[in-house]
Design an enzyme around this catalytic site. Structure first.
Site, PDB file in Angstrom:
ATOM      1  N   ARG A   1       0.854  -1.184   0.000  1.00 48.88           N
ATOM      2  CA  ARG A   1       0.000   0.000   0.000  1.00 48.88           C
ATOM      3  C   ARG A   1       0.891   1.235   0.000  1.00 48.88           C
ATOM      4  NH1 ARG A   1      -4.778  -2.040   2.306  1.00 48.88           N
ATOM      5  NH2 ARG A   1      -5.846  -0.052   2.063  1.00 48.88           N
TER       6      ARG A   1
ATOM      7  N   GLU B   1      -4.794   6.489  -7.373  1.00 58.93           N
ATOM      8  CA  GLU B   1      -4.942   5.550  -8.480  1.00 58.93           C
ATOM      9  C   GLU B   1      -6.243   5.814  -9.225  1.00 58.93           C
ATOM     10  OE1 GLU B   1      -4.465   1.499  -7.186  1.00 58.93           O
ATOM     11  OE2 GLU B   1      -2.526   1.881  -6.245  1.00 58.93           O
TER      12      GLU B   1
ATOM     13  N   HIS C   1      -0.654  -1.487 -10.349  1.00 60.15           N
ATOM     14  CA  HIS C   1      -1.319  -2.292  -9.314  1.00 60.15           C
ATOM     15  C   HIS C   1      -1.713  -3.661  -9.861  1.00 60.15           C
ATOM     16  CE1 HIS C   1      -3.309  -1.460  -5.211  1.00 60.15           C
ATOM     17  NE2 HIS C   1      -2.928  -2.734  -5.285  1.00 60.15           N
TER      18      HIS C   1
END
Length: 320
Positions: free
Chosen positions: A235, A264, A283
């Site tokens: 994260r 994001e 990601h």
């Protein structure tokens, strides 16, 4: 019903949405909303919302403008971007849909893809080849180097085993790591300062919670070797953004390989995109075929259960 943030346009193929009640209209949004007003406009007629973990924020200021919304199903184990107190106040049911049981392995694979891609100079070499340049830089090996793992949960333990297979020395630290637990996977438990000073590769594998937010700060990054690599497939909030930007722009460390970001999708013009000492992936540790397929199938099942009046487990605040 609305499926949010289906970037790849695969959501409708990954679950049997046709089994929903006749007349159900499914709206798929592939692009993030420009602002809250745009989001509210897009969701004005939505009763059921399927959301990606922490992509589109759903604060009270948005939820209060969606009077028809009755169910939010989150694709993930937690979602700090949803105001759960506002949901409870407004009578909106919330639940988490489980992903692929092997998803943690996918995250570890992604971390190793970044580590090997960095050391073998794969991205820069491919760009150079396409431009007609042969061998723009030398590669390096990972064997004999030191892998520092910040967090030794399920993903961290996989990382330790893979690092050992590559012939690396494994160091580990987390706030409550017992030496014997580290030894189980061939790692040596050290204090935080020693890990950042000694590691050639520092890879982060902690859950983001109030106690771990910004746990990697300026002092930690300044302790890293001048050619060391920071890897984050966990994260983004584990790292203080301004501190990382400073050491990268000043070239005080070798670089960073990242799969998770503070915002994001990563917006155009973001400071990371201007640097040549970073390796970036969008990601992908989360967005695997197996993981998203399981998420959407389980989300569909939760919707069926909710429609039939069955009780479904409510989402809990992040970190619980």
């Amino acid at each position: 019903m609305t499926l949010l943030d289906d970037y790849q346009g695969v959501a409708l193929e990954m679950a049997d949405w046709s089994s929903l009640p006749p007349g159900t209209r499914i709206q798929v949004l592939r692009e993030p909303a420009v602002n809250e007003d745009d989001l509210v406009r897009c969701l004005a007629g939505t009763d059921v919302l399927v959301v990606m973990r922490e992509r589109t924020p759903l604060p009270a200021s948005v939820l209060e403008r969606l009077p028809r919304l009755r169910l939010i199903t989150n694709l993930g184990a937690r979602n700090a971007a949803i105001d759960l107190q506002a949901c409870a106040r407004m009578g909106i049911t919330t639940c988490n849909a489980a992903g692929d049981p092997q998803a943690r392995r996918t995250t570890a694979e992604t971390a190793w893809a970044l580590i090997l891609g960095w050391h073998k100079r794969l991205f820069a070499s491919q760009l150079a080849l396409r431009a007609g340049v042969w061998q723009p830089a030398l590669s390096s090996r990972v064997q004999g180097k030191v892998l520092g793992l910040v967090g030794l949960g399920q993903i961290g333990r996989q990382m330790a085993r893979l690092g050992a297979a590559f012939g690396m020395e494994i160091l580990a630290w987390s706030p409550h790591l017992a030496p014997e637990r580290a030894a189980e996977v061939g790692a040596c438990a050290v204090d935080k300062a020693e890990l950042f000073e000694a590691a050639d590769v520092v890879s982060l594998h902690l859950v983001l919670a109030p106690s771990t937010k910004g746990i990697v700060g300026a002092a930690d990054l300044r302790r890293m070797k001048g050619d060391a690599l920071l890897v984050n497939t966990a994260r983004a909030g584990l790292v203080q953004e301004t501190a990382l930007r400073q050491v990268l722009e000043q070239r005080r460390i070798g670089g960073a390989a990242l799969d998770a970001y503070w915002q994001e999708p990563l917006p155009a013009g973001h400071w990371l995109l201007a640097l040549d000492n970073v390796l970036l992936s969008p990601h992908l540790g989360y967005a695997s075929t197996e993981n998203l397929g399981a998420y959407y199938r389980n989300a569909s099942q939760h919707i069926h259960e909710w429609l039939s009046g069955m009780a479904i487990p409510s989402m809990q605040p992040d970190g619980q």
